[in-house]
Write an enzyme that holds these catalytic residues in place. Structure first.
Site, PDB file in Angstrom:
ATOM      1  N   SER A 143       0.187  10.182 -10.422  1.00 27.46           N
ATOM      2  CA  SER A 143      -1.021  11.003 -10.340  1.00 27.46           C
ATOM      3  C   SER A 143      -1.312  11.483  -8.925  1.00 27.46           C
ATOM      4  O   SER A 143      -2.145  12.373  -8.721  1.00 27.46           O
ATOM      5  CB  SER A 143      -2.231  10.222 -10.867  1.00 27.46           C
ATOM      6  OG  SER A 143      -2.482   9.083 -10.058  1.00 27.46           O
ATOM      7  N   SER A 182      10.457   1.320  -1.629  1.00 24.70           N
ATOM      8  CA  SER A 182      10.148   0.273  -0.671  1.00 24.70           C
ATOM      9  C   SER A 182       9.666   0.931   0.625  1.00 24.70           C
ATOM     10  O   SER A 182       9.106   2.026   0.591  1.00 24.70           O
ATOM     11  CB  SER A 182      11.376  -0.611  -0.445  1.00 24.70           C
ATOM     12  OG  SER A 182      11.092  -1.661   0.443  1.00 24.70           O
ATOM     13  N   TYR A 200       1.661  -6.438   2.625  1.00 25.39           N
ATOM     14  CA  TYR A 200       2.322  -5.183   2.245  1.00 25.39           C
ATOM     15  C   TYR A 200       3.803  -5.260   2.622  1.00 25.39           C
ATOM     16  O   TYR A 200       4.682  -4.950   1.805  1.00 25.39           O
ATOM     17  CB  TYR A 200       1.654  -3.997   2.948  1.00 25.39           C
ATOM     18  CG  TYR A 200       2.350  -2.690   2.668  1.00 25.39           C
ATOM     19  CD1 TYR A 200       2.164  -2.026   1.465  1.00 25.39           C
ATOM     20  CD2 TYR A 200       3.204  -2.122   3.609  1.00 25.39           C
ATOM     21  CE1 TYR A 200       2.805  -0.823   1.197  1.00 25.39           C
ATOM     22  CE2 TYR A 200       3.859  -0.931   3.361  1.00 25.39           C
ATOM     23  CZ  TYR A 200       3.655  -0.284   2.151  1.00 25.39           C
ATOM     24  OH  TYR A 200       4.316   0.906   1.896  1.00 25.39           O
ATOM     25  N   LYS A 230       7.117  -5.237   0.003  1.00 27.60           N
ATOM     26  CA  LYS A 230       8.205  -4.269   0.097  1.00 27.60           C
ATOM     27  C   LYS A 230       9.546  -4.956   0.373  1.00 27.60           C
ATOM     28  O   LYS A 230      10.595  -4.523  -0.123  1.00 27.60           O
ATOM     29  CB  LYS A 230       7.894  -3.226   1.176  1.00 27.60           C
ATOM     30  CG  LYS A 230       6.719  -2.327   0.832  1.00 27.60           C
ATOM     31  CD  LYS A 230       6.934  -1.600  -0.494  1.00 27.60           C
ATOM     32  CE  LYS A 230       5.852  -0.594  -0.799  1.00 27.60           C
ATOM     33  NZ  LYS A 230       6.059   0.093  -2.094  1.00 27.60           N
TER      34      LYS A 230
END
Length: 261
Positions: free
Chosen positions: A10, A125, A139, A143
């Site tokens: 989106s 990633s 975060y 990843k």
């Protein structure tokens, strides 16, 4: 016609990737929680952390399209703040979306790809997987988990004609920056380093590449044989290589000089 599924379609990279795949001739479905219509792209409202909803949505695509040739896992968000002061539920939510959301989608599509003996899974990633950004520890860890998981999965499914590619990207100018969940609690105790670090991150992101460029890159590699890890952008390829070659201590000093001052 080949069929592609893009999560997080989106906005940002997901939206641009869906458009690029459509322009490349794919029938494109996108998963996201909110509908942001694009011509020629079919939206299915799905929260990727809901395993049952993901399974049903994938089965719906299979019934309509007959198969899924390419999956691009773009769904994700970022949090920032000191590890010491980050609420555990927020850290878990980071992994639920970024890592386990990817796992849910891949788990749903793999039986169909294995039976068809073809398919390409692309997991998004970040160079943070190798650079280990301070005050973005969770975060970075999410990843790094994606990169490690993808390399292992690629070896598991290779005999069935399926390839798994991780795209490690750098700074991208998207709404991701505004959507980041920032924890500035503890900034006083950390002598203002949290706010300075996040400010530098956001400045770099605002000066980063456009999501259209990354979307076009992903669409281009979707139909190619790729290495398990592809780094998008020449400067980030160099950075990623440097991070992997330098001793951990020296790498930490360089990254800390930028993001932990």
């Amino acid at each position: 016609m080949k069929t592609a599924l893009v999560t997080g379609g989106s906005s940002g990279i997901g939206r641009c990737t869906a458009a690029a795949l459509r322009n490349a001739g794919f029938a494109v479905y996108e998963f996201s929680r909110r509908d942001a219509p694009q011509d020629g792209i079919k939206h299915i409202s799905v929260d990727v952390t809901d395993e049952d909803a993901v399974q049903k949505a994938v089965e719906k695509i299979i019934s309509e399209a007959g198969g899924i040739d390419v999956v691009v896992n773009c769904a994700g968000f970022g949090i920032s703040g000191a590890v010491e002061f980050t609420p555990l539920d927020q850290a878990k939510a980071q992994f639920d979306v970024n890592f386990f959301g990817t796992v849910n989608v891949n788990k749903a599509v793999l039986p169909f790809m294995r039976e068809a003996r073809k398919g390409h899974i692309i997991n998004i990633s970040s160079v943070a997987a190798a650079a280990h950004i301070p005050f973005q520890a969770f975060y970075s860890a999410s990843k790094a988990a994606i990169s490690s998981y993808s390399c292992a999965l690629d070896n598991e499914v290779k005999p069935y004609g399926i390839q798994v590619t991780t795209v490690e990207q750098g700074d991208i100018h998207t709404g991701f920056t505004q959507a980041r969940q920032k924890v500035i609690v503890g900034d006083k105790e950390y002598c203002g380093r949290i706010s300075r670090s996040v400010s530098q991150m956001e400045k770099d992101e605002q000066n980063g590449a456009s999501p259209e460029v990354i979307g076009a890159y992903i669409a281009k590699i979707a139909e190619k044989k790729c290495k398990p890890i592809c780094v998008a952008g020449a400067q980030y390829k160099f950075l990623s290589l440097l991070c992997k070659l330098l001793p951990c201590g020296l790498r930490g000093k360089i990254v800390g000089a930028i993001y932990a001052k």
